[in-house]
Design a protein around this motif. Structure first.
Motif, PDB file in Angstrom:
ATOM      1  N   ASN A 268      -4.258  -9.213 -18.356  1.00  0.00           N
ATOM      2  CA  ASN A 268      -4.932 -10.505 -18.275  1.00  0.00           C
ATOM      3  C   ASN A 268      -6.217 -10.382 -19.071  1.00  0.00           C
ATOM      4  N   GLY A 269      -6.967 -11.442 -19.195  1.00  0.00           N
ATOM      5  CA  GLY A 269      -8.183 -11.331 -19.974  1.00  0.00           C
ATOM      6  C   GLY A 269      -9.301 -12.211 -19.470  1.00  0.00           C
ATOM      7  N   ASN A 270     -10.500 -11.667 -19.527  1.00  0.00           N
ATOM      8  CA  ASN A 270     -11.713 -12.435 -19.275  1.00  0.00           C
ATOM      9  C   ASN A 270     -12.401 -12.579 -20.622  1.00  0.00           C
ATOM     10  N   PHE A 271     -12.725 -13.801 -20.998  1.00  0.00           N
ATOM     11  CA  PHE A 271     -13.305 -14.052 -22.293  1.00  0.00           C
ATOM     12  C   PHE A 271     -14.605 -14.829 -22.173  1.00  0.00           C
ATOM     13  N   LEU A 272     -15.607 -14.401 -22.911  1.00  0.00           N
ATOM     14  CA  LEU A 272     -16.806 -15.185 -23.147  1.00  0.00           C
ATOM     15  C   LEU A 272     -16.707 -15.578 -24.605  1.00  0.00           C
ATOM     16  N   ILE A 273     -16.742 -16.878 -24.879  1.00  0.00           N
ATOM     17  CA  ILE A 273     -16.488 -17.355 -26.234  1.00  0.00           C
ATOM     18  C   ILE A 273     -17.620 -18.260 -26.689  1.00  0.00           C
ATOM     19  N   LYS A 274     -18.163 -17.976 -27.872  1.00  0.00           N
ATOM     20  CA  LYS A 274     -19.174 -18.837 -28.483  1.00  0.00           C
ATOM     21  C   LYS A 274     -18.429 -19.831 -29.370  1.00  0.00           C
TER      22      LYS A 274
ATOM     23  N   ILE B 149     -21.849 -23.845 -27.796  1.00  0.00           N
ATOM     24  CA  ILE B 149     -21.655 -23.730 -26.357  1.00  0.00           C
ATOM     25  C   ILE B 149     -21.004 -22.382 -26.087  1.00  0.00           C
ATOM     26  N   HIS B 150     -21.186 -21.877 -24.884  1.00  0.00           N
ATOM     27  CA  HIS B 150     -20.526 -20.646 -24.457  1.00  0.00           C
ATOM     28  C   HIS B 150     -19.526 -21.000 -23.367  1.00  0.00           C
ATOM     29  N   LEU B 151     -18.340 -20.451 -23.479  1.00  0.00           N
ATOM     30  CA  LEU B 151     -17.284 -20.683 -22.493  1.00  0.00           C
ATOM     31  C   LEU B 151     -16.958 -19.387 -21.776  1.00  0.00           C
ATOM     32  N   SER B 152     -16.705 -19.487 -20.490  1.00  0.00           N
ATOM     33  CA  SER B 152     -16.192 -18.377 -19.710  1.00  0.00           C
ATOM     34  C   SER B 152     -14.766 -18.752 -19.306  1.00  0.00           C
ATOM     35  N   VAL B 153     -13.789 -18.006 -19.810  1.00  0.00           N
ATOM     36  CA  VAL B 153     -12.381 -18.327 -19.580  1.00  0.00           C
ATOM     37  C   VAL B 153     -11.654 -17.081 -19.089  1.00  0.00           C
ATOM     38  N   HIS B 154     -10.845 -17.266 -18.072  1.00  0.00           N
ATOM     39  CA  HIS B 154      -9.980 -16.187 -17.579  1.00  0.00           C
ATOM     40  C   HIS B 154      -8.554 -16.582 -17.933  1.00  0.00           C
ATOM     41  N   GLU B 155      -7.813 -15.653 -18.522  1.00  0.00           N
ATOM     42  CA  GLU B 155      -6.428 -15.931 -18.882  1.00  0.00           C
ATOM     43  C   GLU B 155      -5.515 -14.973 -18.134  1.00  0.00           C
TER      44      GLU B 155
ATOM     45  N   ILE C 200      -1.829 -18.675 -18.615  1.00  0.00           N
ATOM     46  CA  ILE C 200      -2.506 -19.730 -17.868  1.00  0.00           C
ATOM     47  C   ILE C 200      -3.998 -19.498 -18.053  1.00  0.00           C
ATOM     48  N   GLU C 201      -4.671 -20.478 -18.644  1.00  0.00           N
ATOM     49  CA  GLU C 201      -6.104 -20.376 -18.887  1.00  0.00           C
ATOM     50  C   GLU C 201      -6.857 -21.022 -17.739  1.00  0.00           C
TER      51      GLU C 201
ATOM     52  N   TYR D 231     -16.489 -13.840 -29.823  1.00  0.00           N
ATOM     53  CA  TYR D 231     -16.067 -13.725 -28.430  1.00  0.00           C
ATOM     54  C   TYR D 231     -16.303 -12.322 -27.916  1.00  0.00           C
ATOM     55  N   ARG D 232     -16.251 -12.239 -26.624  1.00  0.00           N
ATOM     56  CA  ARG D 232     -16.411 -10.984 -25.911  1.00  0.00           C
ATOM     57  C   ARG D 232     -15.274 -10.928 -24.903  1.00  0.00           C
ATOM     58  N   SER D 233     -14.632  -9.785 -24.783  1.00  0.00           N
ATOM     59  CA  SER D 233     -13.476  -9.737 -23.881  1.00  0.00           C
ATOM     60  C   SER D 233     -13.509  -8.503 -23.002  1.00  0.00           C
ATOM     61  N   HIS D 234     -12.802  -8.632 -21.899  1.00  0.00           N
ATOM     62  CA  HIS D 234     -12.599  -7.530 -20.968  1.00  0.00           C
ATOM     63  C   HIS D 234     -11.194  -7.712 -20.427  1.00  0.00           C
ATOM     64  N   PRO D 235     -10.212  -7.109 -21.099  1.00  0.00           N
ATOM     65  CA  PRO D 235      -8.822  -7.346 -20.701  1.00  0.00           C
ATOM     66  C   PRO D 235      -8.326  -6.426 -19.587  1.00  0.00           C
ATOM     67  N   PRO D 236      -8.360  -6.894 -18.332  1.00  0.00           N
ATOM     68  CA  PRO D 236      -7.841  -6.069 -17.240  1.00  0.00           C
ATOM     69  C   PRO D 236      -6.343  -6.275 -17.013  1.00  0.00           C
ATOM     70  N   LEU D 237      -5.573  -5.232 -17.073  1.00  0.00           N
ATOM     71  CA  LEU D 237      -4.156  -5.246 -16.685  1.00  0.00           C
ATOM     72  C   LEU D 237      -3.346  -6.398 -17.277  1.00  0.00           C
TER      73      LEU D 237
END
Length: 120
Positions: free
Chosen positions: A55-61, A70-76, A88-89, A47-53
């Motif tokens: 919360n988190g943005n994730f790109l997941i293989k 598959i690659h997923l783009s998920v904001h948590e 909340i995903e 996975y790749r993450s960018h955790p702002p404040l």
């Protein structure tokens, strides 16, 4: 005028932990709806993450069987419900027909789903 330097804060990790797998599991139903497939194998591998404040943005293989990924783009978003943290995903997108060696890069497609609107 001062030069502005943008530092990329994304982190690529191969050490997927239970939290990343939990995020994947939470969005599995919508992913299957989007792809029109049912996944017997569904395992986060990178996975790749960018955790702002907080919360988190994730790109997941995600490994979905044989040699298919598959690659997923998920904001948590982390919220508080009755004083208890409740993530909340929000599934932002899915890329199909990826390989083990395809890099995790940002992408956009039109699928939007939030665990806050799902029935539990």
């Amino acid at each position: 005028m001062a030069n502005i330097v943008h530092v990329e804060c994304r982190v690529v990790r191969e050490d997927v932990d239970e939290e990343i797998q939990r995020i994947c599991d939470k969005v599995k139903g919508p992913v299957e709806e989007f792809t029109g497939k049912t996944y017997e194998v569904y395992k986060a591998v990178k996975y790749r993450s960018h955790p702002p404040l907080g919360n988190g943005n994730f790109l997941i293989k995600v490994f979905v069987g044989v040699e298919d990924y598959i690659h997923l783009s998920v904001h948590e978003v982390r919220t508080l419900v009755l004083g208890m943290p409740r993530p909340i995903e929000m599934l932002q997108g899915v890329e199909q027909r990826r390989t083990k060696d395809d890099p995790l890069v940002s992408f956009v497609n039109t699928f939007k789903w939030s665990s806050s609107t799902a029935t539990e």
